[in-house]
Scaffold this active site. Structure first.
Site, PDB file in Angstrom:
ATOM      1  N   ARG A 147      -2.021  -0.938  -8.175  1.00 53.79           N
ATOM      2  CA  ARG A 147      -3.292  -0.546  -8.120  1.00 53.79           C
ATOM      3  C   ARG A 147      -3.291   0.924  -8.002  1.00 53.79           C
ATOM      4  NH1 ARG A 147      -4.300  -1.550  -2.172  1.00 53.79           N
ATOM      5  NH2 ARG A 147      -4.555  -3.447  -2.508  1.00 53.79           N
ATOM      6  N   ASP A 152       0.884  -1.243   0.100  1.00 54.77           N
ATOM      7  CA  ASP A 152       0.054  -0.066  -0.176  1.00 54.77           C
ATOM      8  C   ASP A 152       0.851   1.279  -0.008  1.00 54.77           C
ATOM      9  OD1 ASP A 152      -2.604  -0.961  -0.170  1.00 54.77           O
ATOM     10  OD2 ASP A 152      -2.625  -1.194   2.154  1.00 54.77           O
TER      11      ASP A 152
END
Length: 308
Positions: free
Chosen positions: A184, A134
């Site tokens: 992502r 992330d």
């Protein structure tokens, strides 16, 4: 602009105590965080995958201040992976990790985070799945990308996250697309200064589309992290224009937000992955969800009024 105010509150011990103590908080938190333990989350995994959905799992945690806490975060992911093994889900259930949880902000943090995340990536590979790193605030990204590159030498399926609101991201996207990475793309959920990030929503949306086009036209695997219906439609069109098949990209959305859309996309044959967080240290994660979207804050406020 309530977002920056809520993000500031996410780091306030006083607000943490106030929100945590409010009787209404738990049922609202449960909308976004469906469990606190592995025992509670495994049935959720089974239920979502039975519905044709895929998952990326996040063990929530904030403010790691000691190496021992970082090792505990590593061990929590290893326990999760061990419990997922009998389900034989492969890449239908992957992990999302924040390197700050693995000690990135501590002294010698880059090496510490790499040492702690590597066993998680190895364990995930052993059960046929992978890990996505992330993105956090812009000061951490050079370290995150360096760790991502090093992990990909042995585990090329390791993914990472990029944030459309940062000026640097278009260049990052070109580099990652050329290298064939799993990426992502999200809008971004941290308070960033005007020197490094777009501040206006329309600017962020335009950057998102430019970056997504780069990813779709590249050699990697794009993961569209958005709940915005317009961006979802644009993502589908960009994929068609780039000649991508339905299994050559995916959509990702948060657990508890637009659940009907999760099922609609999956029913149309798209890969639809639900970002599913669990754990006891939920406060920072919860506050960022409120900051990201006014509808989430309105949902919380309505709940407080109705329970008052």
């Amino acid at each position: 602009m309530l977002g920056p105010v809520i993000l500031a509150a996410s780091r306030s011990d006083r607000m943490r105590r106030l929100v945590s103590a409010a009787p209404v908080t738990k049922p609202v938190v449960d909308r976004f965080i469906p469990g606190e333990t592995v025992d509670q989350i495994v049935p959720i995994v089974r239920d979502l995958t039975d519905q044709g959905l895929e998952l990326t799992m996040d063990v929530v945690g904030e403010d790691i201040t000691t190496p021992a806490q970082a090792e505990a975060a590593r061990d929590a992911y290893l326990e999760l992976i061990d419990r997922l093994k009998p389900l034989d889900l492969g890449t239908r259930a992957e992990m999302s990790v924040k390197l700050s949880m693995f000690g990135q902000a501590l002294e010698g943090g880059h090496e510490l985070a790499l040492a702690n995340v590597r066993p998680v990536v190895e364990a995930a590979a052993e059960i046929g799945t992978t890990v996505t790193l992330d993105a956090e605030d812009h000061t951490t990204l050079d370290s995150m990308f360096a760790i991502h590159e090093e992990l990909r030498e042995d585990f090329p399926q390791t993914g990472c996250v990029i944030q459309a609101y940062l000026f640097r991201t278009e260049a990052d996207a070109r580099r990652l697309a050329d290298s064939g990475s799993r990426v992502r793309l999200v809008k971004g959920a941290y308070k960033e200064p005007a020197e490094v990030a777009y501040q206006q929503r329309h600017e962020i949306d335009k950057a998102y589309v430019r970056i997504l086009r780069t990813l779709m036209e590249g050699e990697g695997y794009p993961m569209i992290g958005s709940h915005d219906p317009r961006l979802i439609s644009i993502g589908q069109e960009l994929a068609r224009t780039a000649g991508r098949k339905l299994d050559e990209y995916e959509f990702q959305m948060l657990y508890g937000i637009r659940g009907d859309e999760h099922l609609r996309l999956a029913a149309e044959g798209h890969r639809m992955r639900v970002y599913t967080a669990y754990g006891t240290d939920w406060y920072g994660y919860f506050m960022r969800r409120l900051a990201e979207k006014p509808a989430n804050l309105r949902f919380f406020a309505r709940s407080m009024v109705s329970k008052g």
